[in-house]
Structure formats: C-alpha cells, structure tokens
Write a protein that holds these residues in place. Structure first.
Motif, PDB file in Angstrom:
ATOM      1  N   MET A 116       0.815  -1.205   0.000  1.00 25.53           N
ATOM      2  CA  MET A 116       0.000   0.000   0.000  1.00 25.53           C
ATOM      3  C   MET A 116       0.855   1.263   0.000  1.00 25.53           C
ATOM      4  SD  MET A 116      -3.203  -0.101  -0.306  1.00 25.53           S
ATOM      5  CE  MET A 116      -4.417  -1.403  -0.511  1.00 25.53           C
ATOM      6  N   LEU A 117       1.966   1.231   0.733  1.00 29.60           N
ATOM      7  CA  LEU A 117       2.830   2.406   0.805  1.00 29.60           C
ATOM      8  C   LEU A 117       3.521   2.702  -0.528  1.00 29.60           C
ATOM      9  CD1 LEU A 117       4.489   1.935   4.327  1.00 29.60           C
ATOM     10  CD2 LEU A 117       2.612   3.468   3.690  1.00 29.60           C
ATOM     11  N   THR A 118       3.671   1.696  -1.382  1.00 24.07           N
ATOM     12  CA  THR A 118       4.292   1.944  -2.682  1.00 24.07           C
ATOM     13  C   THR A 118       3.392   2.741  -3.612  1.00 24.07           C
ATOM     14  OG1 THR A 118       3.471  -0.136  -3.655  1.00 24.07           O
ATOM     15  CG2 THR A 118       5.613  -0.207  -2.549  1.00 24.07           C
ATOM     16  N   PHE A 119       2.103   2.825  -3.288  1.00 20.20           N
ATOM     17  CA  PHE A 119       1.166   3.556  -4.141  1.00 20.20           C
ATOM     18  C   PHE A 119       1.048   5.030  -3.745  1.00 20.20           C
ATOM     19  CE2 PHE A 119      -0.159  -0.793  -4.920  1.00 20.20           C
ATOM     20  CZ  PHE A 119      -0.393  -0.776  -6.285  1.00 20.20           C
ATOM     21  N   ARG A 120       1.771   5.424  -2.722  1.00 25.38           N
ATOM     22  CA  ARG A 120       1.773   6.841  -2.373  1.00 25.38           C
ATOM     23  C   ARG A 120       2.533   7.634  -3.428  1.00 25.38           C
ATOM     24  NH1 ARG A 120       4.132   7.795   3.429  1.00 25.38           N
ATOM     25  NH2 ARG A 120       5.940   7.022   2.274  1.00 25.38           N
ATOM     26  N   ARG A 121       2.308   8.952  -3.444  1.00 28.67           N
ATOM     27  CA  ARG A 121       3.038   9.789  -4.397  1.00 28.67           C
ATOM     28  C   ARG A 121       4.536   9.656  -4.182  1.00 28.67           C
ATOM     29  NH1 ARG A 121      -0.485  15.437  -4.683  1.00 28.67           N
ATOM     30  NH2 ARG A 121      -2.380  14.483  -5.577  1.00 28.67           N
ATOM     31  N   MET A 180      -3.062  -6.824  13.226  1.00 28.58           N
ATOM     32  CA  MET A 180      -4.137  -6.895  12.240  1.00 28.58           C
ATOM     33  C   MET A 180      -4.852  -5.550  12.125  1.00 28.58           C
ATOM     34  SD  MET A 180      -5.914 -10.640  12.673  1.00 28.58           S
ATOM     35  CE  MET A 180      -6.922 -10.338  11.239  1.00 28.58           C
ATOM     36  N   ALA A 181      -5.049  -4.882  13.268  1.00 31.53           N
ATOM     37  CA  ALA A 181      -5.724  -3.583  13.256  1.00 31.53           C
ATOM     38  C   ALA A 181      -4.895  -2.551  12.501  1.00 31.53           C
ATOM     39  CB  ALA A 181      -5.975  -3.117  14.691  1.00 31.53           C
ATOM     40  N   VAL A 182      -3.583  -2.546  12.738  1.00 33.98           N
ATOM     41  CA  VAL A 182      -2.706  -1.606  12.036  1.00 33.98           C
ATOM     42  C   VAL A 182      -2.742  -1.871  10.532  1.00 33.98           C
ATOM     43  CG1 VAL A 182      -0.299  -0.909  11.701  1.00 33.98           C
ATOM     44  CG2 VAL A 182      -1.192  -1.235  14.018  1.00 33.98           C
ATOM     45  N   THR A 183      -2.669  -3.149  10.155  1.00 31.37           N
ATOM     46  CA  THR A 183      -2.706  -3.503   8.737  1.00 31.37           C
ATOM     47  C   THR A 183      -4.018  -3.065   8.096  1.00 31.37           C
ATOM     48  OG1 THR A 183      -1.303  -5.425   9.172  1.00 31.37           O
ATOM     49  CG2 THR A 183      -2.501  -5.385   7.086  1.00 31.37           C
ATOM     50  N   ALA A 184      -5.119  -3.348   8.773  1.00 37.28           N
ATOM     51  CA  ALA A 184      -6.430  -2.979   8.242  1.00 37.28           C
ATOM     52  C   ALA A 184      -6.547  -1.474   8.065  1.00 37.28           C
ATOM     53  CB  ALA A 184      -7.541  -3.492   9.159  1.00 37.28           C
ATOM     54  N   LEU A 185      -6.017  -0.719   9.025  1.00 34.87           N
ATOM     55  CA  LEU A 185      -6.081   0.736   8.951  1.00 34.87           C
ATOM     56  C   LEU A 185      -5.275   1.257   7.758  1.00 34.87           C
ATOM     57  CD1 LEU A 185      -7.050   3.364  10.252  1.00 34.87           C
ATOM     58  CD2 LEU A 185      -4.978   3.343  11.666  1.00 34.87           C
ATOM     59  N   VAL A 186      -4.055   0.743   7.579  1.00 37.39           N
ATOM     60  CA  VAL A 186      -3.214   1.185   6.460  1.00 37.39           C
ATOM     61  C   VAL A 186      -3.869   0.835   5.133  1.00 37.39           C
ATOM     62  CG1 VAL A 186      -0.994   0.847   5.301  1.00 37.39           C
ATOM     63  CG2 VAL A 186      -1.079   1.056   7.788  1.00 37.39           C
ATOM     64  N   VAL A 187      -4.394  -0.379   5.019  1.00 31.04           N
ATOM     65  CA  VAL A 187      -5.033  -0.813   3.770  1.00 31.04           C
ATOM     66  C   VAL A 187      -6.275   0.020   3.487  1.00 31.04           C
ATOM     67  CG1 VAL A 187      -6.260  -2.720   2.660  1.00 31.04           C
ATOM     68  CG2 VAL A 187      -4.121  -3.158   3.873  1.00 31.04           C
ATOM     69  N   SER A 211      -7.595   6.504  -0.459  1.00 24.05           N
ATOM     70  CA  SER A 211      -6.787   7.469  -1.212  1.00 24.05           C
ATOM     71  C   SER A 211      -6.827   7.170  -2.704  1.00 24.05           C
ATOM     72  CB  SER A 211      -5.336   7.442  -0.710  1.00 24.05           C
ATOM     73  OG  SER A 211      -5.273   7.807   0.648  1.00 24.05           O
ATOM     74  N   ALA A 212      -6.806   5.888  -3.045  1.00 23.50           N
ATOM     75  CA  ALA A 212      -6.857   5.514  -4.464  1.00 23.50           C
ATOM     76  C   ALA A 212      -8.248   5.743  -5.056  1.00 23.50           C
ATOM     77  CB  ALA A 212      -6.449   4.054  -4.625  1.00 23.50           C
ATOM     78  N   LEU A 213      -9.272   5.500  -4.256  1.00 30.49           N
ATOM     79  CA  LEU A 213     -10.644   5.643  -4.763  1.00 30.49           C
ATOM     80  C   LEU A 213     -11.011   7.090  -5.062  1.00 30.49           C
ATOM     81  CD1 LEU A 213     -12.573   3.075  -2.534  1.00 30.49           C
ATOM     82  CD2 LEU A 213     -12.401   3.025  -5.030  1.00 30.49           C
ATOM     83  N   VAL A 214     -10.464   8.035  -4.292  1.00 29.78           N
ATOM     84  CA  VAL A 214     -10.831   9.439  -4.493  1.00 29.78           C
ATOM     85  C   VAL A 214     -10.088  10.055  -5.678  1.00 29.78           C
ATOM     86  CG1 VAL A 214     -11.434   9.811  -2.080  1.00 29.78           C
ATOM     87  CG2 VAL A 214      -9.085  10.222  -2.833  1.00 29.78           C
ATOM     88  N   ARG A 215      -9.114   9.340  -6.231  1.00 25.63           N
ATOM     89  CA  ARG A 215      -8.423   9.848  -7.411  1.00 25.63           C
ATOM     90  C   ARG A 215      -9.299   9.666  -8.638  1.00 25.63           C
ATOM     91  NH1 ARG A 215      -2.739   6.646  -6.472  1.00 25.63           N
ATOM     92  NH2 ARG A 215      -2.200   7.570  -4.437  1.00 25.63           N
ATOM     93  N   LEU A 262     -13.719  -1.350  -8.328  1.00 29.24           N
ATOM     94  CA  LEU A 262     -14.419  -2.475  -7.712  1.00 29.24           C
ATOM     95  C   LEU A 262     -13.456  -3.290  -6.856  1.00 29.24           C
ATOM     96  CD1 LEU A 262     -16.993  -4.132  -7.414  1.00 29.24           C
ATOM     97  CD2 LEU A 262     -16.370  -5.363  -9.499  1.00 29.24           C
ATOM     98  N   SER A 263     -12.249  -3.513  -7.368  1.00 30.80           N
ATOM     99  CA  SER A 263     -11.234  -4.241  -6.609  1.00 30.80           C
ATOM    100  C   SER A 263     -10.884  -3.502  -5.322  1.00 30.80           C
ATOM    101  CB  SER A 263      -9.985  -4.427  -7.465  1.00 30.80           C
ATOM    102  OG  SER A 263      -8.951  -5.045  -6.732  1.00 30.80           O
ATOM    103  N   LEU A 264     -10.718  -2.184  -5.408  1.00 31.80           N
ATOM    104  CA  LEU A 264     -10.380  -1.386  -4.230  1.00 31.80           C
ATOM    105  C   LEU A 264     -11.510  -1.400  -3.203  1.00 31.80           C
ATOM    106  CD1 LEU A 264      -8.711   1.661  -6.008  1.00 31.80           C
ATOM    107  CD2 LEU A 264      -7.563   0.060  -4.450  1.00 31.80           C
ATOM    108  N   ILE A 265     -12.743  -1.337  -3.678  1.00 32.02           N
ATOM    109  CA  ILE A 265     -13.892  -1.353  -2.767  1.00 32.02           C
ATOM    110  C   ILE A 265     -13.947  -2.671  -2.006  1.00 32.02           C
ATOM    111  CG2 ILE A 265     -16.417  -1.425  -2.677  1.00 32.02           C
ATOM    112  CD1 ILE A 265     -16.419   0.636  -4.969  1.00 32.02           C
ATOM    113  N   MET A 266     -13.735  -3.783  -2.715  1.00 30.27           N
ATOM    114  CA  MET A 266     -13.768  -5.096  -2.068  1.00 30.27           C
ATOM    115  C   MET A 266     -12.671  -5.208  -1.007  1.00 30.27           C
ATOM    116  SD  MET A 266     -16.259  -6.751  -3.560  1.00 30.27           S
ATOM    117  CE  MET A 266     -16.079  -8.503  -3.627  1.00 30.27           C
ATOM    118  N   ILE A 267     -11.485  -4.728  -1.335  1.00 22.87           N
ATOM    119  CA  ILE A 267     -10.377  -4.799  -0.381  1.00 22.87           C
ATOM    120  C   ILE A 267     -10.630  -3.884   0.813  1.00 22.87           C
ATOM    121  CG2 ILE A 267      -7.918  -4.348  -0.067  1.00 22.87           C
ATOM    122  CD1 ILE A 267      -7.523  -5.179  -2.996  1.00 22.87           C
ATOM    123  N   ALA A 268     -11.224  -2.700   0.560  1.00 23.14           N
ATOM    124  CA  ALA A 268     -11.547  -1.778   1.647  1.00 23.14           C
ATOM    125  C   ALA A 268     -12.589  -2.384   2.580  1.00 23.14           C
ATOM    126  CB  ALA A 268     -12.051  -0.450   1.079  1.00 23.14           C
TER     127      ALA A 268
END
Length: 366
Positions: A75-80, A140-147, A153-157, A166-172
C-alpha cells in the motif's frame, strides 16, 4: 465445507496472482509474498487435527505477520512518494521484533491437558495469553487501517477504471471486516461473557472471501489488459510485416538494428519503418510515378498503386486473412490512439493492395 471452499479459492488466487504478476519489481514481489503467505496461513488455520498446537499456531501467526507487512508495504508503494528502502527495512525490522516477541509469548500461554493453547475467551485472565493474542490483534488492526486508508486514497483519485475501483472497494470492505474481527477478539480478551469464536470464524471467512475476490478482480483486469496488448501486437505484426518486407526492398536504409527488442518494441519499429519507407516512396520526385499519382489521387489506393507500380503485383502482399480482419475490429479500442491510427493506415493500404483486381490498372510509362 465452506472452509475448504475458501482455502480452494485461496489456492486459485495464488495461481492467478503468480501467473499474472511475473515482474521483478517491488510491487510484484510484495503481492506474491502477501498472497502466498495468506494462503499458507489459511491452510494452517483449517488444519483441525492440530488446531491449538503451540508450534502450528505460532507458525500460522508468523506467516500471517509476513502477509500483513507485505500488504502494508504494498500500500505504501502507491503513495506519491513511495516507501524508501530504509523505511521498508525498518518496517521489516519491527516485523521481526514482533515475531520474536510472539514466539516468546506462545510458550507462556496457558494450555489444556492435551497441550493445546487456551482460546481467546479462556485466555482472558492470563497476562501472557492476553499479550500473545492481543499482539496479533493489534498488528491486524494496524494492517487494516493502512489498507483502508490506502484504498480510500486511491478511490478518491479521478480516472480510475471501473474494475480497479471495484477491486479497491472489495479490499476496503475486507479491511473493515478485519476491524470487526479484531474488535470481537479484543472483546473476548477483555473478559466478555459471550463466546464470539463462531462469529469470529464467520467474519474471518467473509473477510478472506472479500480480500481474495478483490485481488482476483485486480488480477483479472491485468490479464485483460495484457491479453489485449498481446492481441494488438500479434495482429499488428501480422498486418504490417508483409508490407514492411515489401517497402524496405525499396528503402532498406530505414531499417534500424532490432536485436534485443521485445515483441512490442519490434512491432512499433515495424510501424515506424514502414511509414518512413512509404513517406519516401510518396515523396519520390521521379516523374515516372506521376502517371500513378494522376490516376489515384488519394490514399490508400495512391500508396498501394505506387507499390504495385514499383514492385510489381507479385511482390506486393495480398489482403490480410479473415481472422486478422476480425482481430483488427477487436483491437480498435486500444487506448494508444496514435499507434492504433498508424496501424489502421497500414491496414487500409494492405486491404487496398489485396483488392487490386477491382481497381488497379498497370500504368504504361511512355
């Protein structure tokens, strides 16, 4: 039965992701690590004869810890500003420390007479049990929060394809399910009266399904994109190469060394070199070609006529076959419009050369 099905889906997803993401980049590696370790953890969780055995339980948690860290880094690799190598090493170092602490705590968790570990509910009064299970829930909570934040962040772009959204929504949603799973675990550890083990199992399965479907949809999108690219390369090469062979006999100087090129790069070179040669042919100042220019003023017949006049009918390729003509219709929606426009122009010339019997009359030069 449902558990077996989930593990089967996990196995299929491993095959899918491993097949699709063959690259050596960080994202491809992290995705493979996450999916493969998630599959191993899911299998270990479903091994009923050894559930609760300290070594198996520890292995399951350590394996899933790698899943969590890989997911966070992915997830962090997708940041600017992608995660730096130094930061990634620090995150892995923290992971290793948590793993060592988990491996230490497991031997202090109370066990039943048969040697199996206490459950969440049973370990509520044990400091070691609460620390062992609570540490797992915290990661698990930290991972879920980061994901979840990463997906949002990706969905609002703008400009995200529907399949990607759709893939992002399912993962969220899977991240939200993970938080519910964690909350139920903390409830048990805090001494809650209700037994949430069955509900946690259902939430776990549902969350895993959502996550796997999200990954599979993302993988499917990549398959479709790569399949379309491969089809475009195959079709364009089939259309252009015979024409390229013909025109470079007139202007061999347009051909550049092509060793070491990929199939796509070679196809692009064919397009460029064919257009370069045709441009030289059309701009040739030889007055012997004027009779063709006067008779056929517009392309594609003008270019086809020049080729027929210069090379002779036997040296000019015929029209593409039916399969190629059908494939040209299928690839017409390719996003690279400039490249596709060039391919269509050359395809029109091939078709004009193929229909020579209907319009071509050999020109006599006096």
């Amino acid at each position: 039965m449902l558990s077996v099905l989930i593990v089967g889906v996990a196995a299929a997803t491993v095959v899918l992701i491993s097949f699709v993401h063959k690259g050596r980049g960080d994202r491809s590696k992290l995705l493979r690590y996450a999916v493969i370790t998630m599959f191993i953890a899911a299998v270990l969780r479903e091994l009923e004869p050894v559930q609760g055995v300290p070594v198996i339980d520890l292995l399951k948690r350590l394996t899933f810890l790698v899943t969590q860290t890989s997911s966070i880094l992915l997830m962090l690799t997708f940041r600017r500003r992608s995660v730096t190598l130094r930061a990634a090493r620090k995150i892995w170092a923290v992971t290793a420390a948590i793993g060592v602490l988990t491996a230490t705590l497991v031997w202090f968790v109370p066990t039943h007479a048969d040697g199996t570990l206490y459950t969440h509910l049973e370990a509520a009064g044990s400091p070691a049990g609460m620390a062992y299970y609570g540490l797992y829930e915290a990661t698990m909570a930290v991972t879920a929060l980061v994901v979840a934040v990463g997906c949002w962040s990706a969905l609002v772009r703008t400009g995200q394809p529907i399949v990607a959204r759709l893939s992002l929504i399912m993962i969220a949603v899977a991240a939200v399910g993970t938080m519910v799973y964690v909350a139920l675990g903390w409830y048990s550890l805090s001494g809650g009266a209700a037994d949430t083990s069955e509900l946690r199992g259902q939430v776990y399965l549902l969350t895993l399904v959502l996550l796997l479907v999200g990954l599979a949809i993302g993988g499917l999108r990549k398959i479709v994109v790569e399949g379309q690219q491969a089809l475009t390369i195959y079709t364009a090469t089939d259309v252009i190469e015979p024409l390229w062979r013909a025109v470079v006999t007139l202007h061999p100087d347009v051909v550049l060394p092509s060793e070491g090129f990929s199939r796509r790069e070679r196809m692009i070179r064919l397009v460029v070199e064919t257009h370069d040669a045709l441009t030289l042919i059309r701009s040739d100042s030889d007055h012997a070609l004027d009779v063709v220019r006067d008779r056929y003023g517009d392309d594609p017949k003008l270019t086809a006529g020049l080729l027929l006049h210069l090379l002779g009918e036997d040296a000019v390729p015929r029209s593409p076959g039916r399969v190629t003509r059908l494939l040209m219709r299928l690839i017409s929606g390719t996003k690279n419009e400039a490249l596709m426009s060039s391919i269509r122009d050359l395809y029109a010339i091939r078709r004009a050369c193929g229909s020579r019997d209907q319009w071509w009359k050999p020109a006599l030069v006096t």
